[in-house]
Design a protein around this motif. Structure first.
Motif, PDB file in Angstrom:
ATOM      1  N   VAL A 150       0.878  -1.147   0.038  1.00  0.00           N
ATOM      2  CA  VAL A 150       0.018   0.021   0.119  1.00  0.00           C
ATOM      3  C   VAL A 150       0.844   1.251   0.023  1.00  0.00           C
ATOM      4  CG1 VAL A 150      -1.862  -1.040   1.197  1.00  0.00           C
ATOM      5  CG2 VAL A 150      -0.239   0.166   2.485  1.00  0.00           C
ATOM      6  N   ASN A 151       2.186   1.012   0.558  1.00  0.00           N
ATOM      7  CA  ASN A 151       3.050   2.372   0.534  1.00  0.00           C
ATOM      8  C   ASN A 151       3.962   2.435  -0.671  1.00  0.00           C
ATOM      9  OD1 ASN A 151       2.756   3.813   2.950  1.00  0.00           O
ATOM     10  ND2 ASN A 151       3.263   1.636   4.098  1.00  0.00           N
ATOM     11  N   LEU A 152       3.711   1.846  -1.541  1.00  0.00           N
ATOM     12  CA  LEU A 152       4.423   1.810  -2.823  1.00  0.00           C
ATOM     13  C   LEU A 152       4.162   2.831  -3.653  1.00  0.00           C
ATOM     14  CD1 LEU A 152       4.607  -1.867  -4.310  1.00  0.00           C
ATOM     15  CD2 LEU A 152       6.547  -0.455  -3.490  1.00  0.00           C
ATOM     16  N   VAL A 165      11.608  -1.127  -5.189  1.00  0.00           N
ATOM     17  CA  VAL A 165      12.206  -0.795  -4.226  1.00  0.00           C
ATOM     18  C   VAL A 165      11.381  -0.585  -2.955  1.00  0.00           C
ATOM     19  CG1 VAL A 165      13.833   1.163  -2.894  1.00  0.00           C
ATOM     20  CG2 VAL A 165      14.113   0.532  -5.491  1.00  0.00           C
ATOM     21  N   VAL A 166      11.348  -1.355  -1.929  1.00  0.00           N
ATOM     22  CA  VAL A 166      10.660  -1.201  -0.832  1.00  0.00           C
ATOM     23  C   VAL A 166      11.166  -0.181   0.444  1.00  0.00           C
ATOM     24  CG1 VAL A 166       9.561  -2.524   0.980  1.00  0.00           C
ATOM     25  CG2 VAL A 166       9.613  -3.813  -1.140  1.00  0.00           C
ATOM     26  N   GLN A 174      15.117  -0.695   4.224  1.00  0.00           N
ATOM     27  CA  GLN A 174      14.881  -0.580   2.842  1.00  0.00           C
ATOM     28  C   GLN A 174      15.643  -1.906   1.934  1.00  0.00           C
ATOM     29  OE1 GLN A 174      15.337   3.315   0.526  1.00  0.00           O
ATOM     30  NE2 GLN A 174      16.693   2.253  -1.036  1.00  0.00           N
ATOM     31  N   ARG A 175      14.818  -2.284   0.979  1.00  0.00           N
ATOM     32  CA  ARG A 175      15.248  -3.438   0.314  1.00  0.00           C
ATOM     33  C   ARG A 175      14.774  -3.518  -1.194  1.00  0.00           C
ATOM     34  NH1 ARG A 175      10.704  -5.731   2.814  1.00  0.00           N
ATOM     35  NH2 ARG A 175       9.811  -7.136   1.496  1.00  0.00           N
ATOM     36  N   LEU A 176      15.487  -4.291  -1.947  1.00  0.00           N
ATOM     37  CA  LEU A 176      15.138  -4.579  -3.440  1.00  0.00           C
ATOM     38  C   LEU A 176      14.628  -5.652  -3.662  1.00  0.00           C
ATOM     39  CD1 LEU A 176      15.407  -2.815  -6.061  1.00  0.00           C
ATOM     40  CD2 LEU A 176      17.428  -4.523  -6.432  1.00  0.00           C
TER      41      LEU A 176
END
Length: 283
Positions: A150-152, A165-166, A174-176
């Motif tokens: 939902v935050n993308l 990218v999260v 943060q991660r890919l």
């Protein structure tokens, strides 16, 4: 005791997620109600004796399981920490040793199959909601949490590189995330439809008619409308189990799903509960 809003602010300053804060507050409110009903007054500080009585009440009167009791004790530990910081009391009265010991379940938490997932996706597709289909496909084949989806933002998604990218993962990490063709195609189709929506100028990927960002509650409502078995979190379990089955390493799945501890990922290498029951009949 200081107000609940102060407690919420304290948790926010510690970078706790909104869901964690809601959970802590709910558990503290449960304790407050129990205290009021038991003693006819509101509690102003925590006493060791009260904590032990509350634990006994949860275990013997409410018959809650160990996981639920431990969650409430964890919230009270955090509350204890908070009122110490406010100089309301000087002693710690809730400890991790108060937790009820739970044997780790051996069975994999993944209880839905690929056929379950594909059937669910097809049902969504035939309902002609490109957004919902994209959300379900993303959750099933990326391992992302519903809160992360939902935050993308549009800028977080690179369909050409098949990467997302999260930026708002658990613990603010943060991660890919790598996405496959199913996810890419579902999002592409949704984006072509998104240009016709009222909130098309939103920076967020998934929008609704009412808001510039779809809510977690709305996504849960979508799932409930199509299945009484599959939930967003079950799709995350499915991804972890299915990825390992298809040759991903434990470390690859841990990185993709954002597991802080590799032991969380290892449980998906275990057989399902149904498989264990099948084997038990062979004895």
């Amino acid at each position: 005791m200081s107000g609940i809003e102060e407690f919420k602010s304290y948790l926010l300053n510690q970078d706790k997620s909104i869901n964690t804060i809601k959970s802590y507050v709910s558990h503290v409110e449960d304790y407050s109600r129990w205290f009021q009903e038991s003693f006819g007054i509101s509690f102003t500080k925590l006493y060791r004796e009260n904590i032990l009585d509350f634990k006994s009440y949860l275990l013997n009167i409410k018959n809650l399981n160990a996981k639920s009791i431990n969650a409430k004790l964890a919230a009270l530990m955090k509350l204890n920490e908070f009122i110490l910081s406010k100089n309301i009391q000087e002693d710690i009265v809730v400890f991790k040793t108060d937790y009820i010991k739970v044997q780790t379940e051996y069975a994999s938490p993944a209880i839905i199959t690929r056929q379950d997932v594909e059937s669910f996706r097809q049902t969504i597709l035939e309902n002609e909601s490109k957004r919902d289909y994209a959300i379900v496909t993303l959750l099933a084949y990326s391992g992302m949490r519903i809160s992360e989806a939902v935050n993308l933002k549009l800028s977080d998604v690179n369909l050409t590189a098949r990467e997302i990218v999260v930026r708002y993962g658990k613990g603010k990490k943060q991660r890919l995330v790598i996405i496959n063709d199913k996810v890419v195609n579902a999002i592409k189709t949704y984006l072509s439809e998104r240009t016709k929506l009222r909130n098309r100028d939103s920076e967020y990927l998934f929008v609704s008619r009412e808001s510039c960002r779809i809510s977690r509650t709305r996504i849960n409502h979508i799932f409930n409308g199509y299945s009484d078995k599959i939930t967003p979190h079950m799709l995350r379990h499915f991804f972890c189990s299915y990825a390992l089955e298809k040759g991903w390493s434990v470390h690859e799945v841990a990185g993709q799903a954002g597991h802080a501890n590799i032991h969380t990922t290892l449980i998906y290498t275990n057989p399902s509960m149904e498989e264990m029951k099948r084997k038990s009949n062979l004895l």
